[in-house]
Design an enzyme around this catalytic site. Structure first.
Site, PDB file in Angstrom:
ATOM      1  N   ALA A   1       1.249  26.057  -1.500  1.00 13.13           N
ATOM      2  CA  ALA A   1       0.693  27.381  -1.048  1.00 13.13           C
ATOM      3  C   ALA A   1      -0.709  27.331  -1.234  1.00 13.13           C
ATOM      4  CB  ALA A   1       1.159  28.407  -1.990  1.00 13.13           C
ATOM      5  N   LYS A  11       7.876  -5.780   4.030  1.00 18.70           N
ATOM      6  CA  LYS A  11       7.835  -5.507   5.421  1.00 18.70           C
ATOM      7  C   LYS A  11       8.541  -4.413   5.839  1.00 18.70           C
ATOM      8  CE  LYS A  11       8.293  -8.262   9.517  1.00 18.70           C
ATOM      9  NZ  LYS A  11       8.636  -7.267  10.316  1.00 18.70           N
TER      10      LYS A  11
HETATM   11  N1  LIG Z   1       2.719  -8.900  12.231  1.00 15.89           N
HETATM   12  C1  LIG Z   1       2.235  -8.800  11.103  1.00 15.89           C
HETATM   13  O1  LIG Z   1       1.216  -9.559  10.647  1.00 15.89           O
HETATM   14  C2  LIG Z   1       2.797  -8.070   9.817  1.00 15.89           C
HETATM   15  C3  LIG Z   1       3.696  -7.141  10.163  1.00 15.89           C
HETATM   16  C4  LIG Z   1       4.141  -6.469   9.018  1.00 15.89           C
HETATM   17  C5  LIG Z   1       4.895  -5.484   8.597  1.00 15.89           C
HETATM   18  N2  LIG Z   1       5.894  -5.098   9.709  1.00 15.89           N
HETATM   19  N3  LIG Z   1       5.201  -4.710   7.703  1.00 15.89           N
HETATM   20  C6  LIG Z   1       4.260  -5.118   6.539  1.00 15.89           C
HETATM   21  C7  LIG Z   1       3.359  -6.213   6.656  1.00 15.89           C
HETATM   22  C8  LIG Z   1       2.662  -6.538   5.509  1.00 15.89           C
HETATM   23  N4  LIG Z   1       2.954  -6.012   4.207  1.00 15.89           N
HETATM   24  O2  LIG Z   1       1.712  -7.256   5.588  1.00 15.89           O
HETATM   25  C9  LIG Z   1       3.326  -6.756   7.917  1.00 15.89           C
HETATM   26  S1  LIG Z   1       2.234  -7.864   8.451  1.00 15.89           S
END
Ligand SMILES: NC(=O)c1cc2c(N)ncc(C(N)=O)c2s1
Length: 327
Positions: A40, A121
């Site tokens: 709020a 990731k």
């Molecule tokens: N394609 C990439 O370099 C990355 C892709 C991703 C992803 N989808 N999620 C986390 C990370 C991370 N924690 O570095 C990375 S790094």
């Protein structure tokens, strides 16, 4: 809220105060997950800002919180060329793949000890956000890694994306990279709404996030409750980092969410222990995570190892095993 008594000068001063206060509370709420004021109280501040901006539209600045609610729809997305390509990641599926990654890094670097860093990731859509002198000037999708789409109005609406970096002397240029995600809970609610309205549900949170970011009408994006979790940088001018861990702390300081469960490891054996631990709690995260990213922690060594045409040699993605279908 009555703002009719304000002179233009008072309005300008009050708007600056409100921008700083509201942007700070956005950081507390969406990045630190520890709000200091009630919803709020937040709304009252936001309404006061909107009322003053309505009286003095020419006092609206690009970093005003009012710019996070979306803009009129575009006909198409302009193209963006990533000066630093957004690479994909090689995959590891078991301990042996991780040991092989470690052997390869040691072979290519000539070192016998490698320090690693692990992050979740996130299963979302990769985004690159460009800040010039601390102001958000462009948001782009990964596309094919070199050519992406300019989705700036949409990116501005994503929770945890600051319109101005939270430091006094920002670097001239910094491109922050991360994953735009939708929480599982918000995904379920969105799909229920869509089914109620006779619209096709999204297959999974990743598709929902991708579909929401690539909306030509960014006001629709603003309704979709997207979050951004930063994990790296593209072009950077005026600031340097020694390790991946330090880079993440910097991103968090300037206003971004970073992965939970970030750890530094003195060797690959420690990474393998961490992979087992995180695999066991993979369903405990509020968003989809499809694995763990294992990175060489030393930035200088990352640069020395470099990349192939499409993948870094200094990082690998351990993929969680496919979940058993719910019986
Ligand atoms: N394609 C990439 O370099 C990355 C892709 C991703 C992803 N989808 N999620 C986390 C990370 C991370 N924690 O570095 C990375 S790094």
């Amino acid at each position: 809220i009555d703002v009719s008594h304000l002179t233009r000068e008072q309005a300008e001063k009050r708007l600056k105060e409100l921008r700083d206060i509201i942007n700070y509370h956005n950081y507390r709420y969406y990045v630190l997950d520890s709000p200091e004021i009630t919803d709020a109280e937040y709304d009252r501040l936001f309404q006061e800002l909107l009322a003053i901006e309505e009286r003095f539209p020419d006092l609206i600045t690009p970093d005003s919180p009012s710019q996070k609610v979306g803009a009129p729809p575009l006909d198409e997305f302009p193209e963006v060329i990533h000066s630093v390509p957004m690479l994909s990641l090689g995959n590891a599926f078991n301990d042996e793949d991780l040991m092989e990654f470690d052997r390869r890094v040691k072979r290519e670097s000539g070192l016998s000890k490698i320090e690693y860093e692990t992050e979740l990731k996130m299963d979302g859509l990769a985004i690159s956000i460009r800040y010039e002198n601390g102001i958000l000037v462009r948001g782009a999708t990964r596309g094919d890694g070199v050519r992406g789409e300019d989705v700036t109005p949409n990116v501005k609406t994503v929770r945890g994306v600051p319109l101005r970096l939270l430091i006094d002397n920002p670097p001239p240029v910094i491109e922050v990279r991360g994953e735009v995600i939708m929480y599982k809970e918000d995904f379920e609610k969105l799909n229920n709404e869509r089914i109620q309205k006779g619209e096709p549900p999204f297959a999974n949170p990743r598709n929902a996030a991708a579909g929401s970011i690539r909306q030509l009408d960014s006001r629709i994006t603003a309704e979709r409750k997207l979050h951004m979790i930063a994990y790296g940088v593209g072009e950077v001018v005026g600031v340097e980092f020694k390790t991946q861990f330090e880079l993440l702390q910097y991103l968090n300081k300037i206003g971004f969410r970073i992965s939970p469960e970030v750890k530094v490891h003195r060797d690959i054996e420690s990474v393998i222990v961490e992979v087992k631990r995180l695999t066991a709690i993979r369903d405990s995260f509020p968003f989809g995570a499809d694995g763990i990213v294992v990175k060489v922690n030393d930035i200088e060594l990352q640069k020395r190892l470099g990349a192939t045409s499409h993948e870094p040699r200094w990082a690998i993605a351990y993929k969680f095993p496919a979940e058993e279908a719910e019986t």
